[in-house]
Design an enzyme around this catalytic site. Structure first.
Site, PDB file in Angstrom:
ATOM      1  N   SER A 124      10.734  -1.902  39.754  1.00 43.16           N
ATOM      2  CA  SER A 124       9.575  -2.000  39.495  1.00 43.16           C
ATOM      3  C   SER A 124       8.845  -3.532  38.765  1.00 43.16           C
ATOM      4  CB  SER A 124       8.842  -0.658  38.903  1.00 43.16           C
ATOM      5  OG  SER A 124       8.708   0.456  39.920  1.00 43.16           O
ATOM      6  N   ASP A 130      -2.480  -1.661  39.042  1.00 45.66           N
ATOM      7  CA  ASP A 130      -0.525  -0.970  38.790  1.00 45.66           C
ATOM      8  C   ASP A 130      -0.163  -2.691  38.459  1.00 45.66           C
ATOM      9  OD1 ASP A 130       1.863  -0.444  37.719  1.00 45.66           O
ATOM     10  OD2 ASP A 130       1.860   0.358  39.606  1.00 45.66           O
ATOM     11  N   HIS A 135       2.778   0.686  34.773  1.00 43.46           N
ATOM     12  CA  HIS A 135       3.663   1.644  35.238  1.00 43.46           C
ATOM     13  C   HIS A 135       4.593   1.710  34.576  1.00 43.46           C
ATOM     14  CE1 HIS A 135       5.111   1.708  39.475  1.00 43.46           C
ATOM     15  NE2 HIS A 135       6.521   1.165  38.371  1.00 43.46           N
TER      16      HIS A 135
END
Length: 244
Positions: free
Chosen positions: A198, A113, A64
């Site tokens: 992230s 992901d 992402h």
């Protein structure tokens, strides 16, 4: 502009009723010790996601994090930095990005992901090992995370790398909280991650076992555990991509 849009989307997700917020600084952290494998992904020197070296020429991160607004020629990987305001690091262009083919940019389904980025030139002696086989984890193992993200929902970003200890949940317990496949969970009441972290690693026993991926609603004491992509579940795909 696209990066700003992604950050705004992440901020709006709780109000939209989605189950998890993607594009997620280290919460309850401290200044990190040496982590030469850490990578800051940047656009025009601005950090937007973390990552980590898994070979001399590949960085692992979250899918992402893919920056859709600009070609990947505008994204650089900053390798081995501690303070992003200094110049004591390597900045390397990216040759190619490989998102997992089953990943969907949908916060309701934060599965698969994971992404690999191929560097334009190799980096020697900085990688962290990843698992050699699929494995589960026992409850209450202490692991760690690190990143340059925010220290709270509306807190400032960090130029200095922070780290925090986190407590692993068992696979069964994780599944009870999040009905997703191939993820790992850590307890939400101690250390954690936030916007900008992230793609960084979840490290257990000097091995990167997970990729920082998602949390619910708030990065400080979220109502459900922090979620990570389980690296060992993707070993065949990882080996295939890194063989290119």
């Amino acid at each position: 502009m696209a990066l700003i849009s992604l950050l705004l989307l992440a901020a709006l997700l709780p109000q939209l009723g989605h189950s998890a917020s993607v594009h997620v600084g280290i919460v309850n952290g401290k200044v990190a010790q040496s982590r030469p494998y850490m990578v800051s992904l940047q656009v025009r020197t601005q950090h937007f996601c973390g990552g980590f070296l898994v070979s001399e020429q590949f960085v692992m991160t979250a899918a992402h994090c893919k920056y859709k607004g600009k070609p990947w020629t505008d994204v650089t990987a900053v390798i081995g930095a501690h303070n992003l305001k200094t110049n004591s690091f390597q900045r390397i262009q990216l040759m190619h990005s490989y998102s997992h083919p089953d990943f969907k940019m949908d916060p309701k389904y934060p599965e698969n992901d994971i992404m690999l980025l191929k560097l334009a030139k190799p980096v020697v002696n900085k990688k962290i090992r990843i698992p050699e086989k699929d494995e589960d984890f026992k409850e209450n193992i202490t692991c760690s995370i690190a990143g340059w993200g925010r220290i709270g929902n509306n807190g400032p970003t960090n130029d200095v790398l922070l780290e925090a200890d986190v407590t692993m949940l068992s696979s069964k317990n994780c599944k009870n909280w999040w009905n997703f496949n191939n993820i790992l969970c850590t307890d939400s009441h101690h250390g954690g991650f936030c916007a900008g972290d992230s793609g960084g690693p979840l490290v257990c026993n000097n091995t990167a076992v997970g990729v920082i991926a998602f949390y619910e609603k708030t990065c400080i004491n979220p109502p459900r555990p922090y979620g990570y992509t389980k690296i060992s579940a993707f070993l065949p795909w990882i080996k295939k991509i890194m063989g290119k």
